[in-house]
Design a protein around this motif. Structure first.
Motif, mmCIF file in Angstrom:
data_model
loop_
_atom_site.group_PDB
_atom_site.id
_atom_site.type_symbol
_atom_site.label_atom_id
_atom_site.label_comp_id
_atom_site.label_asym_id
_atom_site.label_seq_id
_atom_site.Cartn_x
_atom_site.Cartn_y
_atom_site.Cartn_z
ATOM 1 N N GLY A 191 -8.596 62.629 45.442
ATOM 2 C CA GLY A 191 -8.823 61.430 46.246
ATOM 3 C C GLY A 191 -7.853 60.310 45.950
ATOM 4 O O GLY A 191 -7.642 59.435 46.797
ATOM 5 N N ALA A 192 -7.261 60.329 44.755
ATOM 6 C CA ALA A 192 -6.326 59.256 44.376
ATOM 7 C C ALA A 192 -4.926 59.467 44.932
ATOM 8 O O ALA A 192 -4.042 58.633 44.712
ATOM 9 C CB ALA A 192 -6.254 59.166 42.845
ATOM 10 N N ALA A 193 -4.706 60.553 45.669
ATOM 11 C CA ALA A 193 -3.373 60.860 46.187
ATOM 12 C C ALA A 193 -2.922 59.804 47.195
ATOM 13 O O ALA A 193 -3.732 59.252 47.953
ATOM 14 C CB ALA A 193 -3.365 62.231 46.844
ATOM 15 N N GLN A 194 -1.615 59.543 47.204
ATOM 16 C CA GLN A 194 -1.032 58.636 48.190
ATOM 17 C C GLN A 194 -1.278 59.200 49.587
ATOM 18 O O GLN A 194 -1.054 60.368 49.852
ATOM 19 C CB GLN A 194 0.472 58.488 47.950
ATOM 20 N N GLN A 195 -1.775 58.381 50.475
ATOM 21 C CA GLN A 195 -2.134 58.832 51.821
ATOM 22 C C GLN A 195 -0.964 59.528 52.505
ATOM 23 O O GLN A 195 0.151 59.019 52.521
ATOM 24 C CB GLN A 195 -2.612 57.654 52.662
ATOM 25 N N GLY A 196 -1.236 60.707 53.041
ATOM 26 C CA GLY A 196 -0.227 61.459 53.776
ATOM 27 C C GLY A 196 0.708 62.278 52.910
ATOM 28 O O GLY A 196 1.641 62.894 53.428
ATOM 29 N N GLN A 198 0.778 55.302 38.396
ATOM 30 C CA GLN A 198 -0.040 54.093 38.430
ATOM 31 C C GLN A 198 -1.399 54.353 39.073
ATOM 32 O O GLN A 198 -2.430 53.913 38.571
ATOM 33 C CB GLN A 198 0.710 52.975 39.158
ATOM 34 N N ALA A 199 -1.422 55.118 40.181
ATOM 35 C CA ALA A 199 -2.694 55.452 40.826
ATOM 36 C C ALA A 199 -3.520 56.372 39.941
ATOM 37 O O ALA A 199 -4.744 56.261 39.872
ATOM 38 C CB ALA A 199 -2.430 56.118 42.181
ATOM 39 N N ARG A 234 5.890 58.294 39.801
ATOM 40 C CA ARG A 234 5.423 57.093 39.122
ATOM 41 C C ARG A 234 4.643 56.162 40.062
ATOM 42 O O ARG A 234 3.502 55.804 39.785
ATOM 43 C CB ARG A 234 6.615 56.343 38.520
ATOM 44 N N PHE A 235 5.234 55.770 41.183
ATOM 45 C CA PHE A 235 4.511 54.932 42.142
ATOM 46 C C PHE A 235 5.212 55.016 43.490
ATOM 47 O O PHE A 235 6.374 55.405 43.608
ATOM 48 C CB PHE A 235 4.382 53.478 41.664
ATOM 49 N N TRP A 236 4.483 54.629 44.516
ATOM 50 C CA TRP A 236 4.954 54.688 45.911
ATOM 51 C C TRP A 236 5.516 53.333 46.327
ATOM 52 O O TRP A 236 4.964 52.291 45.980
ATOM 53 C CB TRP A 236 3.793 55.079 46.819
ATOM 54 N N VAL A 237 6.650 53.372 47.048
ATOM 55 C CA VAL A 237 7.226 52.142 47.589
ATOM 56 C C VAL A 237 7.386 52.296 49.095
ATOM 57 O O VAL A 237 7.593 53.409 49.603
ATOM 58 C CB VAL A 237 8.597 51.816 46.947
ATOM 59 N N GLU A 238 7.274 51.194 49.797
ATOM 60 C CA GLU A 238 7.492 51.182 51.235
ATOM 61 C C GLU A 238 8.955 50.840 51.529
ATOM 62 O O GLU A 238 9.653 50.236 50.699
ATOM 63 C CB GLU A 238 6.583 50.149 51.910
ATOM 64 N N GLU A 239 9.414 51.221 52.708
ATOM 65 C CA GLU A 239 10.790 50.914 53.095
ATOM 66 C C GLU A 239 11.013 49.390 53.093
ATOM 67 O O GLU A 239 10.204 48.633 53.621
ATOM 68 C CB GLU A 239 11.092 51.480 54.476
ATOM 69 N N GLY A 240 12.098 48.963 52.448
ATOM 70 C CA GLY A 240 12.427 47.544 52.388
ATOM 71 C C GLY A 240 11.683 46.774 51.309
ATOM 72 O O GLY A 240 11.891 45.559 51.154
ATOM 73 N N ASN A 275 18.633 50.904 44.539
ATOM 74 C CA ASN A 275 17.569 51.266 45.472
ATOM 75 C C ASN A 275 16.512 50.169 45.615
ATOM 76 O O ASN A 275 15.345 50.456 45.886
ATOM 77 C CB ASN A 275 16.896 52.584 45.054
ATOM 78 N N CYS A 276 16.917 48.944 45.420
ATOM 79 C CA CYS A 276 16.006 47.818 45.626
ATOM 80 C C CYS A 276 16.760 46.750 46.447
ATOM 81 O O CYS A 276 17.867 46.338 46.041
ATOM 82 C CB CYS A 276 15.550 47.237 44.288
ATOM 83 N N PRO A 277 16.176 46.347 47.602
ATOM 84 C CA PRO A 277 14.930 46.844 48.217
ATOM 85 C C PRO A 277 15.011 48.344 48.544
ATOM 86 O O PRO A 277 16.097 48.901 48.720
ATOM 87 C CB PRO A 277 14.814 46.006 49.491
ATOM 88 N N ALA A 278 13.863 48.966 48.649
ATOM 89 C CA ALA A 278 13.815 50.412 48.861
ATOM 90 C C ALA A 278 14.459 50.793 50.187
ATOM 91 O O ALA A 278 14.111 50.236 51.233
ATOM 92 C CB ALA A 278 12.369 50.890 48.836
ATOM 93 N N PRO A 279 15.418 51.721 50.181
ATOM 94 C CA PRO A 279 16.067 52.135 51.424
ATOM 95 C C PRO A 279 15.156 52.951 52.327
ATOM 96 O O PRO A 279 15.425 53.081 53.525
ATOM 97 C CB PRO A 279 17.251 52.975 50.931
ATOM 98 N N ASN A 280 14.105 53.500 51.769
ATOM 99 C CA ASN A 280 13.135 54.280 52.553
ATOM 100 C C ASN A 280 11.831 54.338 51.782
ATOM 101 O O ASN A 280 11.768 54.060 50.574
ATOM 102 C CB ASN A 280 13.651 55.700 52.811
ATOM 103 N N ALA A 281 10.745 54.677 52.493
ATOM 104 C CA ALA A 281 9.458 54.859 51.826
ATOM 105 C C ALA A 281 9.496 56.148 51.009
ATOM 106 O O ALA A 281 10.091 57.145 51.419
ATOM 107 C CB ALA A 281 8.337 54.911 52.854
ATOM 108 N N GLY A 282 8.867 56.129 49.837
ATOM 109 C CA GLY A 282 8.845 57.334 49.005
ATOM 110 C C GLY A 282 8.394 57.018 47.589
ATOM 111 O O GLY A 282 7.982 55.896 47.271
#
Length: 292
Positions: free
Chosen positions: A131-136, A143-144, A178-184, A206-213
């Motif tokens: 249940g703690a998995a990143q959605q999708g 961290q989660a 480690r953790f999920w980031v959104e694009e930008g 890679n900051c801001p993040a070039p893509n979600a991942g």
């Protein structure tokens, strides 16, 4: 006094007996359908001397299966072993949903939780996702996992096998999400400052993040894969992930590493391309070459 020589009927009886005896002998060798039974049996003898019925494909299979010829025995054993390995590979594929389903660790970047020469069973990340998995994604980040108390390989979060930057040619990498980031997203403040070499987002790769991942890291490595000092890959997109690590089997990956040449790297070395290898029907019980 009469004798059989003078008795005309005696010759007739002898002549009559002759054809009858001959006819009886033929009846033993000739089947009802006119087939010469003894000839057919001589033509269908096997290598072992046993008689077999028929001369078609089934008879050839029986002779191959029962032959004591050394070459035939060797070929038979090789085919039998290959069949067993293939059956195991197909069973693991049915369970994991990933081909190949095993990877061999090539470096020490995941020590002490995974070591060079280990064989690791991986599973499609969407199967049995917690249940703690990143959605999708079906993947739990460190961290989660810490928030949910979810651990794998003696630490929080999932260990994933991914293709760096989605490349089909680079060696796949097996590191912890480690953790999920959104694009930008400016993820500088969310990062553990021990794992980056920067004082702000502008100085951080890679900051801001070039893509979600996912931001990822080898447990034994000093920095994130996406940060200064490593720069192995952009944030890992879900489509780049091959699966999550599930079970570690010590030592069994050395056979695959020896054939790939990775066995000759120093035990703690981390090659430029960090990857993993499968248990396919092969000497490693599977397939893709890899490291931690």
């Amino acid at each position: 006094m009469s004798s059989s020589r003078d008795d005309p009927s005696s010759g007739e009886d002898e002549r009559a007996d002759g054809p009858r005896a001959s006819s009886g002998e033929r009846s033993d060798d000739v089947a009802a359908d006119g087939t010469d039974r003894s000839r057919a049996e001589r033509e269908t003898r096997s290598d072992g001397g046993e008689r077999e019925q028929g001369i078609g494909p089934l008879a050839l299979v029986r002779r191959f299966r029962n032959s004591d010829n050394e070459v035939v025995v060797f070929v038979r054993e090789v085919l039998s072993s290959a069949g067993i390995v293939l059956a195991i590979g197909l069973l693991l594929f049915a369970i994991s949903g990933v081909w190949p389903p095993m990877v061999a660790i090539e470096s020490g970047s995941m020590e002490p939780h995974m070591e060079k020469g280990d064989l690791v069973f991986i599973m499609e990340e969407g199967r049995l996702a917690p249940g703690a998995a990143q959605q999708g994604t079906g993947v739990v980040g460190y961290q989660a996992g810490e928030d949910a108390g979810y651990r794998t390989f003696n630490n929080y979060g999932d260990v994933i096998v991914y293709k760096p930057d989605g490349s089909s040619y680079a060696t796949p990498i097996i590191h912890r999400a480690r953790f999920w980031v959104e694009e930008g997203e400016n993820w500088f403040d969310r990062a553990n400052q021990e794992y980056i070499q920067a004082e702000n987002c502008e100085q951080l790769t890679n900051c801001p993040a070039p893509n979600a991942g996912f931001i990822t890291k080898g447990d034994a490595n000093p920095y994130y894969d996406q940060s200064n000092g490593m720069e192995i890959s952009d944030p890992v997109k879900p489509s780049w992930i091959r699966g999550t690590a599930e079970i570690r089997i010590p030592w069994l990956g050395w056979v695959r590493l020896k054939f790939s040449g990775a066995a000759y790297l120093s035990p703690g070395a981390t090659p430029l391309n960090v990857g993993a290898t499968p248990l396919a029907p092969s000497s490693t019980a599977g397939g893709l070459a890899g490291t931690a």
